[in-house]
Design an enzyme around this catalytic site. Structure first.
Site, short mmCIF file in Angstrom:
data_model
loop_
_atom_site.label_atom_id
_atom_site.label_comp_id
_atom_site.label_asym_id
_atom_site.label_seq_id
_atom_site.Cartn_x
_atom_site.Cartn_y
_atom_site.Cartn_z
N HIS D 175 36.38 39.39 37.00
CA HIS D 175 35.33 40.39 37.24
C HIS D 175 34.42 39.97 38.40
O HIS D 175 34.23 40.71 39.34
CB HIS D 175 34.52 40.60 35.96
CG HIS D 175 33.65 41.80 36.02
ND1 HIS D 175 32.50 41.85 36.78
CD2 HIS D 175 33.77 43.02 35.44
CE1 HIS D 175 31.95 43.03 36.66
NE2 HIS D 175 32.70 43.77 35.85
N GLU D 205 33.94 41.77 41.90
CA GLU D 205 32.54 41.90 42.31
C GLU D 205 31.90 40.59 42.73
O GLU D 205 30.69 40.54 42.95
CB GLU D 205 31.72 42.53 41.19
CG GLU D 205 32.21 43.93 40.83
CD GLU D 205 31.37 44.58 39.73
OE1 GLU D 205 30.28 44.08 39.44
OE2 GLU D 205 31.84 45.59 39.18
N HIS D 237 38.55 48.43 35.31
CA HIS D 237 38.86 47.59 36.47
C HIS D 237 40.36 47.38 36.65
O HIS D 237 40.87 47.47 37.77
CB HIS D 237 38.15 46.23 36.36
CG HIS D 237 36.68 46.31 36.55
ND1 HIS D 237 36.10 46.80 37.70
CD2 HIS D 237 35.64 45.97 35.73
CE1 HIS D 237 34.78 46.76 37.58
NE2 HIS D 237 34.48 46.26 36.40
#
Lengths: 291, 291, 291, 291
Positions: D175, D205, D237
């Site tokens: 992530h 991210e 995602h």
């Protein structure tokens, strides 16, 4: 209890590190009141709590009101009757989850005792939970500082029944506690005696008890004793320990000692003037800056 | 104040991830007592604190004793006289740094008021500092629960001067505070009246004040009033507000009202029986499990 | 360390409940910096700390600077040499007592590891002590967020000695820890490899160790290895574990494997560029709003 | 989710100060597990969470299991579909109210990042709520200390699809976060490279991103890239940012650069070996003493 939740979201568009847009919802400021009582399973006493809610709604017509009971035993009892009341932690967690950003918790306790302290710790803990209401503040119990006590004693004098004759004694029955806050009972007695030597305050489970009152009634040559609950609701203690027919009830003990006894079965939460003091404490936490 | 530090280390050999040996020193259990007073700059009043230290040393001959004063103003004043007294935080930090593993802090306060609360927060904070004494506990002030108050009032009766005649009133002078703990003053009055209608308690800065006492002295047809400090030391308040010659001192006011006034210039910390109660509170935190 | 304390008081006249005037002193806003290091007993390494103090003083010429060492063992060792250095708790307690209202604590740690966490808990605890500096904030260690790490790695490249030839490897020696923050070492290795396949980072007590580096040196066909401390000061670890002559030192192990070894005996705190990063972290806590 | 509550009470008869008997109910020790996920609104991803619950139930067949989702947005979305999932605070408050005395909270997070920290603060806060479960402990996320990371990387190697050919690269998609815990991504890359130069870890991210991977794929002369979610569930995602058909998805970007791309749409929570690590963390908090 409580109107349907109306909340709208503002949309905020955020760009993350890789340039992809994310949408974050920002809740608008949303204030709620949480009224907290020890709780009661007496429908009669529930009436006094409804009376509190009515008064609070009148004072804050635009703010949603929720309830919590602190007593596990009473909540479990009500659950068997299919009445589900939250604990303070459940109520605050739900309100946080529903988007309340500011919660004014008002304790309907009389003294800052063990129950109030426990509620205060719960409020403090919730102020450290990241994803919850940003500000949770706790309103003071009925009695707190010198000025509060003086104001409460003025009101206590007003709620004495009109039928009381001149020489009749008033004995207020407080709960009493092994907690240091028990000092409020002998302390408030001082304020009451500044008004009349015929006003007495004793407790069921603390000091002073009814035993300390007997010699004082005798000294004042009292004939008739009015028993008045010094508790939020006229629940178990008022119905049984104070006004019951069992030989160890205060009524029975006083009658056995030759007094005419007149019990009043109405808790403090039933009087507008008393509720007005809690409403003032709510105003403080809603409108005044902290310290 | 305080004997030279004797501490020995146990050596612990630890092998780290790469097999290299490291030596860690493990301090032995080391207990200390920290006595905390508001502080005083009166050498007379300092005598009362020395008296406390003597009594505490008798009760715990093997435990090192340290002192801290909570008043910044008094510590600053003493600093100018080259007397350096620690604040509670400084004292606890030093003790932690010197290897104390367990600290019993004893407040020499009378009521659990603002000063005591501040000390309690300081103790709580130090219990969250990783590299410090593992256990720091705070002994209760003189007055706390019902039983403590009863015990203190028994002692108060014993410290009344032998010269007091039958009808003489005793007026104890407490400090008083806008903090909710002020309730202890009217509350303790109840306990005193259970002993004698001639015992009174009033405060310099709280409720009740001397004004509330005048009508009661009159009602009891008192001629002579003994003024006794209800404070740890006979400092500024006792010397000036109570027994001073200024017109607004209690002595002057009572004399102006026609009473014969006999001030006692000895703080509560000067009496073995009172110090015995603080020593009991120290025993609780040193020897009894928490809660 | 630290100039003489200059503080003036404002006098505030307060009237108490009984109308008597009290004088309260209000300290003016007074800011201090507290530099915190693990500590060292090497006079050589002390030079690096003095260098930090000089740089910090240049950046904040008007703010008083204090020091604390977190290691009990080093403070005890120095005490025997009559050098008294405060623990962080002692330093903060003293500063509070001397009237500092705002303290910026700057950790000279490399990673947010156990020592930093312990300091953070101490700072948090002091923020809950009522009679102390109102605001105490802690500056980040050298490595924290992605941007910090990138900035530090840029600086690391600059401090490589000019004498280093093209194919020479640089092996940075970090401390390493069983604490989860050990992840910073393999993590920073990633950033270093983005700059050069000849930059390595290994640890004395964590992962990776020197063992993990040997195959990589071989793969890169390295002949000469520069050893550079990835620690604030070139103390015990740098002198002995890195550059010592004992067979298990990194220098000895690398030489035994046939490499030419060139140790650099200067800690990170000795480089202006590195200190500049800590100074930036101080600026954040002094001048930027929290969060 | 969760079997019907079976709890019996022990009755304790207590005599109060006035001799009246009160009955107090003492709940028996009652342990519960609270599984906490960010949450998902993908029914596919919900399957992975059901898989976790099955595995946890197999490991602890006698302990009741509850769920909470940390994402307000997902809980609000599900509410509109009449699926009510608690926030962590709601779940703990309810469990406390239902008489659970011990709660083992297991985060299904990958790294100790912002979400985990928020959960930890919530758990800490609940440990300070007086009328609630006495002990609430939080199990570590998937990655924590050196040993955990090594164990996870062993498992990651096992979950690589059998169809993968020798020279194929594996790119795990994490992530990523602006929180300092982002260091786990470059850090874990180190451990993966110790296994194979063809294993990569990048984030959506945080750092490193896919951009940092391209030159490394080229250097290793890779033809085929397997994309594997390094997240608990294959939600938004994985479906879109990783394997979607939009031009900025990782699949599209890699295909545009000439690679053959094979996405695996299964979150880590879908693998028994990974869930086994969380189960181990649960065992620690259930059976091992705290620190």
């Amino acid at each position: 209890m409580g109107e349907p939740l109306k909340m709208t979201f503002l949309a905020l568009i955020v760009f993350n590190l890789t340039g992809m847009a994310m949408i974050k919802e920002i809740p608008k400021e949303k204030t709620g009141i949480l009224l907290v009582s020890f709780g009661t399973s007496y429908s009669n006493a529930q009436g006094a709590l409804d009376h509190v809610e009515d008064q609070v709604r009148k004072a804050f017509p635009d703010i949603e009101i929720r309830w919590a009971f602190t007593s596990d035993m009473i909540r479990n009892k009500l659950k068997k009757q299919n009445r589900y009341i939250d604990s303070p932690a459940e109520a605050m967690a739900k309100m946080g989850s529903e988007g309340f950003t500011r919660i004014a918790v008002q304790s309907l306790h009389i003294i800052p005792g063990e129950e109030y302290e426990s509620l205060q710790k719960t409020v403090n803990a919730f102020n450290h939970i990241p994803k919850n209401a940003q500000t949770i503040r706790l309103g003071k119990p009925l009695l707190y500082r010198n000025e509060d006590i003086a104001a409460v004693c003025d009101v206590l004098e007003k709620i004495i029944p009109d039928e009381r004759a001149g020489g009749d004694a008033i004995v207020f029955m407080g709960h009493g506690t092994p907690h240091p806050s028990n000092i409020y009972y002998p302390g408030v007695q001082y304020y009451l005696w500044e008004k009349s030597a015929l006003y007495f305050l004793a407790t069921v489970e603390g000091y002073p008890g009814l035993n300390e009152i007997f010699p004082k009634l005798e000294e004042q040559e009292v004939k008739t004793v009015w028993l008045v609950p010094f508790m939020s609701v006229a629940g178990d203690h008022a119905q049984n320990d104070m006004a019951g027919d069992e030989p160890e009830s205060w009524k029975s003990q006083l009658e056995a000692a030759g007094y005419l006894v007149k019990p009043v079965l109405k808790g403090l939460a039933g009087y507008d003037e008393i509720v007005g003091i809690w409403v003032n404490h709510l105003k403080e936490v809603l409108y005044e800056p902290e310290n």
